[in-house]
Each structure stands twice: as C-alpha cells, then as structure tokens.
Design an enzyme around this catalytic site. Sequence first.
Site, mmCIF file in Angstrom:
data_model
loop_
_atom_site.group_PDB
_atom_site.id
_atom_site.type_symbol
_atom_site.label_atom_id
_atom_site.label_comp_id
_atom_site.label_asym_id
_atom_site.label_seq_id
_atom_site.Cartn_x
_atom_site.Cartn_y
_atom_site.Cartn_z
ATOM 1 N N GLY A 1 17.864 -38.757 14.794
ATOM 2 C CA GLY A 1 19.181 -39.349 14.018
ATOM 3 C C GLY A 1 19.873 -38.455 13.279
ATOM 4 N N GLY B 1 10.118 -33.267 0.813
ATOM 5 C CA GLY B 1 11.457 -33.629 1.150
ATOM 6 C C GLY B 1 12.317 -33.617 -0.545
ATOM 7 C CE LYS C 1 21.556 -39.415 6.295
ATOM 8 N NZ LYS C 1 20.634 -38.227 5.918
ATOM 9 C CG ASP D 1 21.396 -34.879 5.101
ATOM 10 O OD1 ASP D 1 21.196 -34.917 3.834
ATOM 11 O OD2 ASP D 1 22.025 -35.720 5.754
#
Length: 284
Positions: free
Chosen positions: A132, A250, A70, A106
């Site tokens: 991350g 999630g 990413k 995201d």
Amino acid sequence: MEINAHTGFCGLIGNPVEHSLSPAIHNAAFRKLGLNLVYLAFRVEAIGEAIRGLRALGGFRGASVTIPHKVSAIPFLDEVDPTARHIGAINTIVANQGKLSGYNTDATGALRALRGGAGSLAGKRVIILGSGGAARAIAFAIAGESGVAGLTLLGVDGNERSTLANDLRSKSTLTVADAHLDEVSLAKTLPDAQVLIHCTPVGMSPKTEASCVPASLLTPGLAVMDIVYNPRDTRLLKDARQAGCVTIPGLEMFLHQAVAQFELWTGQTAPADVMRAVLESRFR
C-alpha cells in the site's frame, strides 16, 4: 491556547483513525510554540468528498493522510511534490492560499528510523510486507539508497503488489522480486534477508495479537521494523526480540514523519523533543 474564531486546523483523514496518536503530538507541538491551531481526527470513507469539504472550510491548514487513502487522495489535489509523485502516494496535504499540495514524509521518516536501528542498507537484502501507500514510500526510499543488494515485496493484493514491483523496476536500478504473502513465501525468502519491514495494518490496536510472520521463521541477525506504532510493542516485534533480532518500533518512523509534516504546515522548526515525550508517555 484559547480556541477562537481565528483558530486554524489540521487533521487526520483515514479509516480507522481511532487509534491514532497524531492529535496528541501535533496539538502538544502547537501549544509549545503558541500557535493558534488545533489538530483533529476524521474517519473518512469517501476521500474525494472529504477533500472537497476541507477545501471549502476557512482555516484549514493541512492534513495527515493514512490508510486507505494515501494513493486515492492524489487526484483530488492541485499539485503533488515530485518525490511524492515518483512514489505514487502521499501522507501529507498542505493548504496554502486555496491550493492543496501533496507530500510524502513517510519515506524520509522510514529511512531515519532504519538507519538508526539497522545502520547502512548497503549490501543488505530487504523484504517488505505489504504494497500500500506506506510500502510504496519505503520501497522507493530504499531504491534511492546506494548498494542495496535486493528488495522482495510480499503482499496479499496481487495487482497492487505487481504494480509497485513494476514501478520500482522501471524507475530504479534496484533488483526487485515479488510474491504472495504467505508462510511459504516467507520461509523461502527470510533466510537470505537482513532487513524485514512490516507495512500492513496487521497487529494494529485493537487486534494486537496478530502477526504476518510466524515466530519460528525469525532468526538472529535479522533487523525487523514494524511501521505499526500502536501498540508500540507489536506481536511481530515481541517475537523478533525473543528470536534475537534487532527491532525498530514504528514509533520512530511515526515521529520523524510527523516532525516533517508539522514543519510543512507551519513553516517553523518542530519541537521534536515535545512530540517524542508525548508519544513515549502513551506507552509507559
């Protein structure tokens, strides 16, 4: 839809990708709208070579970008959306007339999921596990919310974690602390937190019994979100539910970010109900 010489394609680039449900939901959405597109999953180690290869292929419309690319994918793109540039990570590539552009869905996906499960973040202290690409997106999304009492970053990669913490401090007014992710730091920070967001691969299929957080540290009143969506009910979420916490799977963030990706690639409103139905069918 019959695959033919005019079929375009989108794909997932990451490592690993075998667990991903992205092909199932995006292909179902393409079929629903009668689009001559397919979605494939590509396990990629050398991100630069992969993007150069995709750029050379006719019919490439875009890609989802996941762990561990990413951040590392950015230098190989022609342009990056200002929000994604601010975050420093992408999860989406859009191909348009030979130009590759990076976006980050995201952030919006995570906020929608958080609000749906935990309500407003105003006055709340938040802990993020990991540093991350997904953690960066969520951290900057939280920094853009008004009234958040504070954010603590706990991660195992010291350089990555401190870089994210310093970026947040320099680009926002949010109070940010950071420390190494271990049981000691969790025991110190969790009692004062109202929201815990897990952003590491720990607990992802096939190692489904793993968790970063000892069950004994989870207490009622804490909202726990795990961005791992396969399995839907991770060890962390099971432990949190048993402890009386509010849990946010999630799957919710995954669905919202995928809807935004679909619309960037196609310019059409995504059939979100179809995408959700496909996701939920995989966990019955």
